[in-house]
Scaffold this motif. Structure first.
Motif, short mmCIF file in Angstrom:
data_model
loop_
_atom_site.label_atom_id
_atom_site.label_comp_id
_atom_site.label_asym_id
_atom_site.label_seq_id
_atom_site.Cartn_x
_atom_site.Cartn_y
_atom_site.Cartn_z
N GLY A 136 0.82 -1.21 0.00
CA GLY A 136 0.00 0.00 0.00
C GLY A 136 0.85 1.26 0.00
N ALA A 137 1.90 1.25 0.82
CA ALA A 137 2.83 2.39 0.83
C ALA A 137 3.54 2.49 -0.52
CB ALA A 137 3.83 2.25 1.97
N LEU A 161 2.36 1.49 -3.37
CA LEU A 161 1.35 1.97 -4.31
C LEU A 161 1.29 3.50 -4.28
CD1 LEU A 161 -1.18 1.55 -6.18
CD2 LEU A 161 -2.51 1.50 -4.07
N LEU A 162 1.27 4.06 -3.07
CA LEU A 162 1.24 5.52 -2.96
C LEU A 162 2.49 6.15 -3.57
CD1 LEU A 162 -0.23 5.97 0.64
CD2 LEU A 162 -1.40 6.23 -1.56
N VAL A 163 3.65 5.56 -3.30
CA VAL A 163 4.90 6.05 -3.89
C VAL A 163 4.81 5.98 -5.41
CG1 VAL A 163 7.37 5.52 -4.19
CG2 VAL A 163 6.37 5.55 -1.90
N ASN A 164 4.36 4.85 -5.93
CA ASN A 164 4.26 4.63 -7.36
C ASN A 164 3.34 5.67 -8.01
OD1 ASN A 164 3.92 3.51 -9.99
ND2 ASN A 164 4.10 1.44 -9.19
N LEU A 165 2.13 5.83 -7.48
CA LEU A 165 1.18 6.77 -8.06
C LEU A 165 1.63 8.22 -7.91
CD1 LEU A 165 -2.21 5.07 -7.08
CD2 LEU A 165 -1.12 5.13 -9.34
N LEU A 166 2.24 8.54 -6.77
CA LEU A 166 2.73 9.91 -6.56
C LEU A 166 3.83 10.25 -7.56
CD1 LEU A 166 2.70 12.49 -4.79
CD2 LEU A 166 4.51 11.41 -3.46
N SER A 177 9.25 2.64 -6.96
CA SER A 177 8.49 1.88 -5.98
C SER A 177 9.08 0.48 -5.74
CB SER A 177 7.01 1.78 -6.38
OG SER A 177 6.83 0.96 -7.50
N ASN A 214 -4.48 6.87 -14.74
CA ASN A 214 -4.39 6.45 -13.34
C ASN A 214 -5.20 5.19 -13.07
OD1 ASN A 214 -2.78 8.24 -11.41
ND2 ASN A 214 -3.77 9.72 -12.76
N PHE A 244 -3.43 1.76 -11.94
CA PHE A 244 -3.88 1.12 -10.72
C PHE A 244 -4.28 -0.34 -10.97
CE2 PHE A 244 -7.08 0.14 -7.47
CZ PHE A 244 -6.38 0.47 -6.32
#
Length: 172
Positions: free
Chosen positions: A29-30, A32-37, A61, A120, A124
């Motif tokens: 999950g963390a 994922l946030l790094v990847n999308l950011l 990521s 996005n 995802f």
């Protein structure tokens, strides 16, 4: 082993798997946030094409996730072959990168779905499909469980010799 003992062993394995999935999910999950950011920052601040921005974000990521998996999720796993572990991690991560970004590529260039929202969504979805592959490959090949003492003897040997075990089972 009695029926009750066999049930207890199965429940213990299920409990360890649920615990592992939760820890994998926290790191993932963390990641994922790094990847999308990173993906969105690169996509909106540079002229890189959408899939190239995605590949860059995925690489960042992957580095983040390796640290999380090695030192949190799988910290109790075998640490004797770090070079082999890292090589396998990078190999399976690269396959996951192809899965993840292949879906984005197909959506963007195959169907022309290139708006920020569409990019996005497909990024995802690609991450989700690649995560299933990564979970299986990392726990099976990369972060191997340490064998428990006496795992090769007794009635449990036939039923659980191939089952994943972690050293945290020794403390229970």
């Amino acid at each position: 082993m009695s029926e009750r003992g066999a049930l207890r062993a199965r429940l213990d394995r299920l409990d360890r798997l649920v615990h592992e999935v939760a820890k994998f999910g926290a790191v993932g999950g963390a990641g994922l946030l790094v990847n999308l950011l990173v993906f969105n920052v690169v996509r909106h601040t540079t002229e890189l094409a959408v899939v190239r921005a995605s590949v860059l974000a995925t690489v960042v990521s992957i580095a983040f996730n390796y640290a999380g998996f090695r030192y949190f999720t799988y910290r109790d796993r075998d640490k004797s072959g770090r070079t082999k572990e890292l090589t396998l991690f990078l190999l399976f991560s690269a396959i996951g990168l192809v899965i993840e970004n292949g879906m984005l590529y197909a959506a963007t260039y195959g169907f022309g779905w290139d708006s920020p929202l569409q990019s996005n969504v497909f990024k995802f979805v690609g991450i989700g499909v690649a995560t299933l592959f990564r979970f299986w490959s990392y726990r099976t090949w990369v972060f191997k469980a340490l064998p428990t003492p006496g795992a090769g003897s007794g009635a449990d040997a036939g039923a659980g010799a191939g089952a994943e075990r972690s050293s945290d089972s020794l403390t229970r």
